[in-house]
Motif scaffolding. Structure first.
Motif, mmCIF file in Angstrom:
data_model
loop_
_atom_site.group_PDB
_atom_site.id
_atom_site.type_symbol
_atom_site.label_atom_id
_atom_site.label_comp_id
_atom_site.label_asym_id
_atom_site.label_seq_id
_atom_site.Cartn_x
_atom_site.Cartn_y
_atom_site.Cartn_z
ATOM 1 N N TYR A 174 0.812 -1.214 0.000
ATOM 2 C CA TYR A 174 0.000 0.000 0.000
ATOM 3 C C TYR A 174 0.850 1.271 0.000
ATOM 4 C CZ TYR A 174 -3.809 -3.173 1.320
ATOM 5 O OH TYR A 174 -4.730 -4.187 1.357
ATOM 6 N N SER A 175 2.029 1.196 0.613
ATOM 7 C CA SER A 175 2.917 2.357 0.636
ATOM 8 C C SER A 175 4.285 1.894 1.116
ATOM 9 C CB SER A 175 2.344 3.445 1.560
ATOM 10 O OG SER A 175 2.653 4.734 1.057
ATOM 11 N N GLY A 176 5.215 2.817 1.231
ATOM 12 C CA GLY A 176 6.590 2.437 1.574
ATOM 13 C C GLY A 176 6.718 1.784 2.945
ATOM 14 N N SER A 177 5.967 2.307 3.924
ATOM 15 C CA SER A 177 6.104 1.751 5.280
ATOM 16 C C SER A 177 5.613 0.305 5.363
ATOM 17 C CB SER A 177 5.379 2.643 6.292
ATOM 18 O OG SER A 177 5.901 3.943 6.216
ATOM 19 N N PRO A 178 4.406 -0.018 4.851
ATOM 20 C CA PRO A 178 4.011 -1.433 4.835
ATOM 21 C C PRO A 178 4.925 -2.306 3.978
ATOM 22 C CG PRO A 178 2.167 -0.023 4.120
ATOM 23 C CD PRO A 178 3.301 0.875 4.452
ATOM 24 N N ALA A 179 5.489 -1.771 2.920
ATOM 25 C CA ALA A 179 6.439 -2.563 2.114
ATOM 26 C C ALA A 179 7.630 -2.965 2.981
ATOM 27 C CB ALA A 179 6.910 -1.764 0.894
ATOM 28 N N ASN A 180 8.134 -2.007 3.758
ATOM 29 C CA ASN A 180 9.273 -2.333 4.623
ATOM 30 C C ASN A 180 8.879 -3.315 5.717
ATOM 31 O OD1 ASN A 180 11.002 -0.832 3.125
ATOM 32 N ND2 ASN A 180 11.063 0.919 4.513
ATOM 33 N N LEU A 181 7.677 -3.170 6.256
ATOM 34 C CA LEU A 181 7.222 -4.111 7.280
ATOM 35 C C LEU A 181 7.163 -5.532 6.705
ATOM 36 C CD1 LEU A 181 6.552 -3.912 10.240
ATOM 37 C CD2 LEU A 181 4.134 -3.640 9.641
ATOM 38 N N GLY B 254 18.081 8.131 8.106
ATOM 39 C CA GLY B 254 17.352 6.880 7.897
ATOM 40 C C GLY B 254 15.850 7.091 7.966
ATOM 41 N N HIS B 255 15.080 6.039 7.641
ATOM 42 C CA HIS B 255 13.625 6.141 7.745
ATOM 43 C C HIS B 255 13.156 5.510 9.051
ATOM 44 C CE1 HIS B 255 9.315 5.416 6.647
ATOM 45 N NE2 HIS B 255 9.484 6.614 6.135
ATOM 46 N N LEU B 256 12.008 5.978 9.547
ATOM 47 C CA LEU B 256 11.388 5.413 10.748
ATOM 48 C C LEU B 256 11.370 3.884 10.712
ATOM 49 C CD1 LEU B 256 8.264 7.745 10.888
ATOM 50 C CD2 LEU B 256 9.865 7.421 12.797
ATOM 51 N N GLY C 37 19.924 2.990 2.593
ATOM 52 C CA GLY C 37 19.014 3.977 1.999
ATOM 53 C C GLY C 37 18.357 4.781 3.093
ATOM 54 N N GLY C 38 17.627 5.818 2.713
ATOM 55 C CA GLY C 38 16.999 6.664 3.719
ATOM 56 C C GLY C 38 16.251 7.824 3.110
ATOM 57 N N THR C 39 15.931 8.797 3.982
ATOM 58 C CA THR C 39 15.067 9.907 3.573
ATOM 59 C C THR C 39 15.794 11.238 3.462
ATOM 60 O OG1 THR C 39 14.555 10.469 5.835
ATOM 61 C CG2 THR C 39 13.104 8.910 4.787
ATOM 62 N N ALA C 40 17.009 11.307 3.967
ATOM 63 C CA ALA C 40 17.715 12.595 3.943
ATOM 64 C C ALA C 40 19.196 12.371 3.674
ATOM 65 C CB ALA C 40 17.500 13.337 5.256
ATOM 66 N N ALA D 160 17.750 -2.829 0.176
ATOM 67 C CA ALA D 160 18.011 -1.460 -0.284
ATOM 68 C C ALA D 160 16.676 -0.732 -0.391
ATOM 69 C CB ALA D 160 18.720 -1.484 -1.632
ATOM 70 N N ASP D 161 16.504 0.297 0.422
ATOM 71 C CA ASP D 161 15.281 1.096 0.382
ATOM 72 C C ASP D 161 15.559 2.312 -0.500
ATOM 73 O OD1 ASP D 161 13.109 2.711 0.750
ATOM 74 O OD2 ASP D 161 13.032 2.474 2.934
ATOM 75 N N ILE D 162 15.086 2.226 -1.744
ATOM 76 C CA ILE D 162 15.405 3.270 -2.730
ATOM 77 C C ILE D 162 14.230 4.228 -2.942
ATOM 78 C CG2 ILE D 162 17.123 1.836 -3.896
ATOM 79 C CD1 ILE D 162 14.970 1.385 -6.149
ATOM 80 N N ALA D 163 13.373 4.351 -1.904
ATOM 81 C CA ALA D 163 12.175 5.185 -2.035
ATOM 82 C C ALA D 163 12.467 6.554 -2.659
ATOM 83 C CB ALA D 163 11.514 5.366 -0.667
ATOM 84 N N HIS D 164 13.504 7.219 -2.171
ATOM 85 C CA HIS D 164 13.779 8.574 -2.666
ATOM 86 C C HIS D 164 14.382 8.579 -4.057
ATOM 87 C CE1 HIS D 164 13.073 12.050 0.001
ATOM 88 N NE2 HIS D 164 12.775 11.085 0.850
ATOM 89 N N ILE D 165 15.211 7.592 -4.360
ATOM 90 C CA ILE D 165 16.047 7.687 -5.561
ATOM 91 C C ILE D 165 15.615 6.745 -6.678
ATOM 92 C CG2 ILE D 165 18.104 8.574 -4.392
ATOM 93 C CD1 ILE D 165 19.099 5.693 -4.138
ATOM 94 N N THR E 272 10.756 0.134 -2.576
ATOM 95 C CA THR E 272 10.639 1.526 -3.020
ATOM 96 C C THR E 272 9.203 2.021 -2.953
ATOM 97 O OG1 THR E 272 11.145 3.138 -4.749
ATOM 98 C CG2 THR E 272 10.320 1.012 -5.500
ATOM 99 N N THR E 273 9.051 3.309 -2.664
ATOM 100 C CA THR E 273 7.777 3.955 -2.925
ATOM 101 C C THR E 273 7.721 4.241 -4.422
ATOM 102 O OG1 THR E 273 8.775 6.094 -2.498
ATOM 103 C CG2 THR E 273 7.608 5.055 -0.663
ATOM 104 N N THR E 274 6.517 4.537 -4.917
ATOM 105 C CA THR E 274 6.383 4.830 -6.348
ATOM 106 C C THR E 274 6.116 6.311 -6.608
ATOM 107 O OG1 THR E 274 4.101 4.070 -6.059
ATOM 108 C CG2 THR E 274 5.647 2.538 -7.058
ATOM 109 N N HIS E 275 5.996 7.116 -5.528
ATOM 110 C CA HIS E 275 5.508 8.487 -5.695
ATOM 111 C C HIS E 275 6.551 9.573 -5.508
ATOM 112 C CE1 HIS E 275 4.613 6.894 -1.610
ATOM 113 N NE2 HIS E 275 5.096 8.046 -1.206
ATOM 114 N N LYS E 276 7.808 9.217 -5.359
ATOM 115 C CA LYS E 276 8.825 10.260 -5.130
ATOM 116 C C LYS E 276 9.498 10.571 -6.475
ATOM 117 C CE LYS E 276 8.849 8.943 -0.319
ATOM 118 N NZ LYS E 276 9.569 8.376 0.843
ATOM 119 N N THR E 277 10.800 10.338 -6.631
ATOM 120 C CA THR E 277 11.397 10.663 -7.935
ATOM 121 C C THR E 277 10.853 9.776 -9.059
ATOM 122 O OG1 THR E 277 13.297 9.247 -7.395
ATOM 123 C CG2 THR E 277 13.571 11.617 -7.048
#
Ligand SMILES: *Cc1c(COP(=O)(O)O)cnc(C)c1O
Length: 420
Positions: free
Chosen positions: A97-104, A126-128, A175-178, A201-206, A227-232
């Motif tokens: 559904y989103s990046g956080s559930p994907a990581n879970l 890093g991400h939460l 990977g991370g958010t900042a 590898a959490d490539i959500a941002h990149i 990865t999330t699909t809604h960032k870059t």
């Protein structure tokens, strides 16, 4: 006006339609520098607003628990195939559904509660969901955290290796958010192999930069890619998990039935469209322009005395410590927002201030590059940021309205998908 036009919505619920129109106008009139945001194409907007939202399809293509999947199966298979083609992976799951559930799902697939996970600490970028204290991932698992070194603002791979050898994590997140710098996937992979950990590898941002060839790919190094699909990547809000064949079935089982019920088919369709777009030559150009804009903005801000964490950027993201400008992140971000420049306050590594009132700001160039701004506009953008931040340090509101007007005038020449 919002595009596609909101005729039925306006008739049924004018209050809600009015709020959506206002948000569309806001997105049009502001310089949007939130590093995790973008503008999706009108095609992606259309796909996510379809009757696909009416359909339940628990399971995977060919193995569903409800009938009527004649068209849902090919839609999901199209998204999966495009993910495989764009990223060059053996397996893709487009249902998270989103990046956080994907990581879970990664935790559920490869860890038991109480076992050890290693990730980058939140204050370092890093991400939460990489095991931070307040997250379920930090409460239910034994999380150990690496950071960046103070002098360089970069990850010290020797420190990561020492920690991994001492703690023997079953999963390592990179990977991370900042993180403004290139992630060294081969070095993480070597450490993971040495300690027998699964490398995620959490490539959500990149993800968009990787798809467009503007950042190295984790494929062939990481066992699992989230990865999330809604960032870059510029798709709808959603996520994907990708892997080699060996880790595929554990991931699929963790997503469904482990964590989720029915996939959001309208989102899956939007992801499929975004991945089609991400496979084009235009998108390659876009990804490289995102990085060129970030580098140009970093240079122009550094010339004006801004203190960039790690001294600059390799990707779409800049992290700035405002201590040298005599203002904290939050008042600066609020003043910038009033002046038409939207970004977020952010902790910087070794921040002496509290997370809700930190020393820094984070910004990224994914959205403004979609809008069509180029390197030639970055010195002007840096000048606006400098003017407003300096005024905020002095408690001076007088520059805010004039800056917002100048920005709206510039942006009038750069159309936004979703608005006409
Ligand atoms: C954004 C992000 C996530 C979480 O995505 P949500 O869709 O907000 O849940 C996870 N990991 C990283 C590195 C991110 O940047």
């Amino acid at each position: 006006m919002h595009q596609p036009a909101l005729h039925a919505l306006t008739a049924t619920d004018p209050e809600l339609a009015g709020l959506v129109e206002s948000e569309a106008r806001r997105q049009h009139d502001k310089i949007r520098l939130i590093a995790s945001e973008n503008y999706v194409s009108t095609a992606v907007l259309e796909a996510t607003g379809t009757v696909l939202t009416n359909k339940y399809s628990e399971g995977y293509a060919g193995k569903r628990y409800y009938e009527g999947q004649q068209f849902i199966d090919p839609i999901e298979l199209l998204a999966v195939q495009r993910a495989k083609d764009v990223f060059g992976v053996e397996h893709a799951n487009v249902q998270p559904y989103s990046g956080s559930p994907a990581n879970l799902a990664i935790y559920l697939a490869f860890l038991k509660p109480g076992e050890t996970v290693m990730g980058m600490g939140l204050p370092s970028g890093g991400h939460l969901t990489h095991g931070w204290t307040v997250s379920a991932t930090g409460k239910w698992f034994n999380a150990v955290r690496y950071g960046v070194t103070k002098e360089t603002g970069r990850v010290d791979m020797d420190e990561v290796r020492d920690l991994a050898l001492a703690e023997r994590p079953k999963v390592i997140f990179c990977g991370g958010t900042a993180i403004p710098r290139t992630i060294d996937f081969p070095a993480f992979a070597e450490i993971a192999r040495e300690v027998g950990a699964v490398l995620a590898a959490d490539i959500a941002h990149i993800a968009g930069l990787i798809a467009g060839g503007a950042h190295p790919s984790p494929v062939g190094h990481a066992n699992v890619i989230s990865t999330t699909t809604h960032k870059t990547l510029r798709g709808p809000r959603g996520a994907m998990l990708m892997s080699d064949a060996e880790h595929a079935s554990a991931l699929d089982k963790a997503v469904f039935p482990g964590l989720q019920g029915g996939p959001h088919n309208h989102t899956t369709a939007g992801i499929a469209v975004a991945l089609k777009e991400a496979g084009t030559e235009d998108f390659r150009t876009y990804a490289h322009n995102v990085v060129a804009n970030a580098k140009a903005l970093a240079e122009a801000l550094a010339e004006r005395g801004f203190d960039l964490v790690s001294g600059g950027t390799d990707n779409h993201l800049l992290l700035i410590d405002l201590t040298s400008k005599n203002v904290a992140g939050k008042p600066a971000a609020k003043a910038l927002d009033r002046a038409g420049i939207e970004l977020n306050y952010n902790t910087v590594p070794f921040d002496p201030r509290k997370p809700f009132d930190p020393s820094g700001i984070r910004l990224g160039t994914a959205a403004i590059t979609t809008r069509g701004l180029g390197v030639e506009q970055m010195p002007q953008l840096a000048a606006w940021i400098d003017r407003v931040v300096t005024a905020a340090a002095d408690g001076d509101e007088s520059v805010v309205d004039a800056t917002a007007a100048e920005i709206a005038e510039l942006l009038a020449g750069y159309p936004m998908p979703g608005w006409a």
